[in-house]
Scaffold this motif. Structure first.
Motif, PDB file in Angstrom:
ATOM      1  N   VAL A 110      33.774   5.406  -5.920  1.00  0.00           N
ATOM      2  CA  VAL A 110      33.124   4.733  -6.548  1.00  0.00           C
ATOM      3  C   VAL A 110      33.728   3.369  -6.308  1.00  0.00           C
ATOM      4  CG1 VAL A 110      33.553   3.853  -8.743  1.00  0.00           C
ATOM      5  CG2 VAL A 110      33.422   6.128  -8.521  1.00  0.00           C
ATOM      6  N   TYR A 111      34.569   2.767  -5.213  1.00  0.00           N
ATOM      7  CA  TYR A 111      35.635   1.792  -5.300  1.00  0.00           C
ATOM      8  C   TYR A 111      34.617   1.527  -3.720  1.00  0.00           C
ATOM      9  CZ  TYR A 111      38.523  -0.775  -1.640  1.00  0.00           C
ATOM     10  OH  TYR A 111      38.407  -2.219  -1.630  1.00  0.00           O
ATOM     11  N   PHE A 112      34.266   2.070  -3.357  1.00  0.00           N
ATOM     12  CA  PHE A 112      33.145   1.497  -2.018  1.00  0.00           C
ATOM     13  C   PHE A 112      31.679   1.557  -2.592  1.00  0.00           C
ATOM     14  CE2 PHE A 112      35.969   3.374   0.703  1.00  0.00           C
ATOM     15  CZ  PHE A 112      36.374   2.481   2.314  1.00  0.00           C
ATOM     16  N   ALA A 113      31.031   2.088  -3.820  1.00  0.00           N
ATOM     17  CA  ALA A 113      30.051   1.520  -4.080  1.00  0.00           C
ATOM     18  C   ALA A 113      30.437   0.375  -4.476  1.00  0.00           C
ATOM     19  CB  ALA A 113      29.846   2.384  -5.622  1.00  0.00           C
ATOM     20  N   ILE A 114      31.284  -0.240  -5.593  1.00  0.00           N
ATOM     21  CA  ILE A 114      31.282  -1.587  -6.443  1.00  0.00           C
ATOM     22  C   ILE A 114      31.324  -2.396  -5.557  1.00  0.00           C
ATOM     23  CG2 ILE A 114      32.896  -2.294  -7.529  1.00  0.00           C
ATOM     24  CD1 ILE A 114      33.583   0.409  -9.092  1.00  0.00           C
ATOM     25  N   THR A 115      32.407  -2.030  -4.051  1.00  0.00           N
ATOM     26  CA  THR A 115      32.664  -3.432  -3.405  1.00  0.00           C
ATOM     27  C   THR A 115      31.182  -3.772  -2.166  1.00  0.00           C
ATOM     28  OG1 THR A 115      34.375  -2.399  -3.126  1.00  0.00           O
ATOM     29  CG2 THR A 115      33.764  -3.554  -1.208  1.00  0.00           C
ATOM     30  N   ASP A 116      31.315  -2.060  -2.026  1.00  0.00           N
ATOM     31  CA  ASP A 116      29.289  -2.937  -1.265  1.00  0.00           C
ATOM     32  C   ASP A 116      28.182  -3.839  -2.686  1.00  0.00           C
ATOM     33  OD1 ASP A 116      27.418  -2.100   0.603  1.00  0.00           O
ATOM     34  OD2 ASP A 116      26.207  -1.259  -0.517  1.00  0.00           O
ATOM     35  N   PHE A 117      28.166  -2.549  -3.282  1.00  0.00           N
ATOM     36  CA  PHE A 117      27.137  -3.999  -4.511  1.00  0.00           C
ATOM     37  C   PHE A 117      27.607  -5.438  -4.678  1.00  0.00           C
ATOM     38  CE2 PHE A 117      26.232  -5.535  -8.918  1.00  0.00           C
ATOM     39  CZ  PHE A 117      24.978  -5.491  -8.856  1.00  0.00           C
ATOM     40  N   GLY A 118      28.901  -5.416  -5.109  1.00  0.00           N
ATOM     41  CA  GLY A 118      29.376  -7.289  -4.260  1.00  0.00           C
ATOM     42  C   GLY A 118      29.621  -7.440  -3.371  1.00  0.00           C
ATOM     43  N   ILE A 119      29.481  -6.892  -2.356  1.00  0.00           N
ATOM     44  CA  ILE A 119      29.229  -7.201  -1.087  1.00  0.00           C
ATOM     45  C   ILE A 119      27.820  -8.376  -0.793  1.00  0.00           C
ATOM     46  CG2 ILE A 119      28.802  -7.576   1.534  1.00  0.00           C
ATOM     47  CD1 ILE A 119      31.868  -6.233   1.285  1.00  0.00           C
TER      48      ILE A 119
END
Length: 59
Positions: free
Chosen positions: A41-50
């Motif tokens: 979830v952390y990497f999914a949110i980070t990827d979406f944000g970037i």
């Protein structure tokens, strides 16, 4: 003869291993699943944000 000795040694070592009890195994499995889910979830949110940031800069 080397392979036979190796397999005997492996068998001897496996008998010495301190295996976790079922309750411990279930708890450890839960911790691993929760950790993997959190990281995903952390990497999914980070990827979406970037991705959104790059999209905003390019447009």
């Amino acid at each position: 003869m080397g392979a036979t000795k190796f397999l005997k040694d492996v068998s001897t070592e496996m008998k010495r291993v301190s295996w976790p009890k079922r309750k411990e195994l279930v708890r450890y499995t839960g911790v691993v699943i929760a950790t993997v889910a959190f990281v995903a979830v952390y990497f999914a949110i980070t990827d979406f944000g970037i991705s959104e940031l790059i999209r905003a800069i390019l447009n």
